[in-house]
Design an enzyme around this catalytic site. Structure first.
Site, mmCIF file in Angstrom:
data_model
loop_
_atom_site.group_PDB
_atom_site.id
_atom_site.type_symbol
_atom_site.label_atom_id
_atom_site.label_comp_id
_atom_site.label_asym_id
_atom_site.label_seq_id
_atom_site.Cartn_x
_atom_site.Cartn_y
_atom_site.Cartn_z
ATOM 1 N N HIS A 172 0.845 -1.188 0.000
ATOM 2 C CA HIS A 172 0.000 0.000 0.000
ATOM 3 C C HIS A 172 0.883 1.241 0.000
ATOM 4 O O HIS A 172 2.026 1.215 0.469
ATOM 5 C CB HIS A 172 -0.895 0.025 1.239
ATOM 6 C CG HIS A 172 -1.905 -1.065 1.272
ATOM 7 N ND1 HIS A 172 -3.084 -1.005 0.562
ATOM 8 C CD2 HIS A 172 -1.911 -2.260 1.919
ATOM 9 C CE1 HIS A 172 -3.778 -2.110 0.778
ATOM 10 N NE2 HIS A 172 -3.090 -2.887 1.595
ATOM 11 N N CYS B 133 -0.381 2.482 -4.350
ATOM 12 C CA CYS B 133 -1.278 3.575 -4.713
ATOM 13 C C CYS B 133 -0.513 4.892 -4.728
ATOM 14 O O CYS B 133 0.391 5.104 -3.926
ATOM 15 C CB CYS B 133 -2.431 3.672 -3.715
ATOM 16 S SG CYS B 133 -3.550 2.263 -3.730
#
Length: 494
Positions: free
Chosen positions: A178, A220
């Site tokens: 992430h 991301c």
């Protein structure tokens, strides 16, 4: 199912579907035919060419890092294990591959195949043989930086392996986890911030201990790690799963086609990661350039203009004329599989927003568990804890913006995106200070809350300091929620 559960399910389904914009063009129109690209780069593309056919020129080094833990994040460690197998088949030695992963997946009680990790619905075990260089609490920012810099004296714990490279060597770094604007997740303590990573890469360059370095980044908003920060002249070429403003995507997820085997309740891979690895798995990498792979991965990760993200490239773009063999080696079994367009583009893969993959796991686990079982109750609890945390973080950030700038100006300032080419924030120290201040009053941002890093950066860019942020945070958050996602047991993320 209760009314609340039904409402949350609808919210989840909407979130997982994403927002389709028929007018956007993710892939663009710059994909060249591989044959045209090959002629361009090998017949007058300019610049010095690495002798990719000479194994005696330098040593290949690789650093592989999965930045998460938890079974719902299965895909990140699966990506890293797959990359290790690819590099070993390519001829890299274990002594030149350094692996960071929490190692809580293979023998996790949730794993339907104990001791096995797969990265494809019909894939082989990619866990077998993976070195346990840095696992568990040894997967830290400090150890990662020390390994890249070759600084053995800074290491305690783990295997002690570092990138002990020389001036003729080539380095490959692959990170999967992430992320958020300007930040990359880690399973322990603080996160990796873009300014610190760039400083480490600059130090590595200043040491003169590599000829070229390639960085593949799955996260991301991963473009924000390099945008406006990774300058030319460092002999570093980087590609990212997404641009500076969007999510990356998980794939081979429950309910999708192709999905995982029915006994799995989690995504097996990430779209950008499996795109570059599945391409590398089947080709003679002496005949494929970094640029050719970038274009192919860009198209596949865009999911052919449906759900997907914009793969980006940064740094010394001229290095993209080098063959993949320079960094990854090549599997002798693929000697006859030259890179051509007809055998390169695989069918589109359905994908799930990276930040929603944990919710999908909890929901699929709940859906499959028999009624009245502890497993079903646990899955429901995990789902609602995650949703509650999300609502708390979203509400807190929005309220802080309104308290600092007013009801009308607050949302505008928090959502501002700087022009392309500019770094996220002017003062990285301010950003880290505001992150710690927020977490002191409102609890951990977590892997989900990283999405709000741009809002915190924008607060810094307006000149707001720690004192005003503390005052607003105290008003917005009366206490830190008791759920696991808000816990600060592992410390602040900055």
């Amino acid at each position: 199912m209760t009314r609340l559960a039904s409402g949350v399910l609808i919210t989840l389904l909407v979130a997982l579907a994403g927002i389709a914009d028929g007018s956007r063009d993710i892939a663009g129109d710059i994909l060249k035919l591989p044959s045209e690209a090959y002629r361009f780069f090998h017949n007058g593309g300019g610049g010095a060419k690495v002798n990719d056919d000479d194994d005696s020129v330098g040593t290949r080094w690789a650093v592989l890092l999965a930045g998460s833990n938890g079974f719902w994040n299965y895909r990140h460690q699966a990506d890293i294990c797959h990359a290790y197998q690819l590099l070993r088949k390519g001829g890299l030695k274990d002594e030149n591959i350094i692996v960071f992963m929490y190692d809580d997946i293979a023998f996790n009680e949730e794993n339907p195949r104990p001791g096995v990790i797969i990265n494809h619905p019909h894939g082989d075990d990619v866990y077998k043989g993976v070195p346990k260089d840095y696992t568990g609490e040894d997967v830290t920012v400090e150890k990662f930086f020390a390994v890249v810099l070759g600084n053995k004296t800074a290491l305690t714990g783990g295997s002690g392996k570092v990138v002990d490279s020389g001036p003729n060597d080539h380095i490959f770094i692959f990170y999967s986890d992430h992320g958020g604007p300007g930040v990359l997740g880690m399973p322990t303590s603080r996160y990796i911030y873009a300014d610190e990573l760039i400083d480490v890469l600059k130090k590595k360059h200043a040491s003169g201990n590599y000829k070229s370095l390639v960085f593949y980044l799955e996260a991301c908003e991963s473009g924000s790690i390099f945008e406006g920060l990774l300058l030319e002249g460092l002999n570093i070429y980087a590609t990212t799963a997404s641009n500076a403003e969007e999510s990356s995507w998980g794939t081979y997820c429950p309910g999708e086609i192709p999905g995982p085997p029915p006994e799995y309740s989690t995504c097996l891979g990430d779209l950008y990661s499996i795109a570059w690895m599945e391409d590398s798995d089947i080709h003679n990498l002496r005949t494929e350039t970094l640029h050719q792979q970038y274009e192919l991965v860009k198209t596949r990760t865009a999911s052919y203009n449906s759900y997907g993200s914009h793969v980006m490239q940064y740094g010394d773009i001229g290095l993209s004329k080098n063959n993949l063999f320079t960094y990854l080696g090549t599997n002798p079994a693929n000697d006859n599989y030259t890179f051509v367009d007809e055998n390169s583009l695989r069918p589109a893969s359905k994908a799930v927003n990276q930040r929603d993959a944990d919710l999908l796991h909890f929901w699929d686990k709940y859906r499959k568990a028999p009624e009245g079982t502890p497993r079903k109750a646990e899955a429901q609890k995990q789902f609602f804890e995650a949703m509650s945390h999300r609502m708390h973080v979203d509400h807190s950030i929005k309220l802080i913006g309104k308290l600092l700038f007013g009801i009308e100006k607050g949302p505008e300032i928090l959502n501002t995106v700087r022009p392309a080419g500019q770094p996220l924030v002017d003062d990285w120290g301010c950003l880290k200070s505001l992150v710690r201040t927020f977490e002191s009053h409102c609890g951990a941002l977590s892997q989900y809350g990283m999405k709000h890093m741009r809002s915190l950066a924008n607060i810094c860019n307006t000149g707001i300091g720690k004192e005003k942020m503390a005052e607003a945070s105290a008003q917005a958050c009366e206490n830190i929620p008791s759920g696991p996602w808000s816990s600060l047991d592992k410390g602040f993320s900055a």
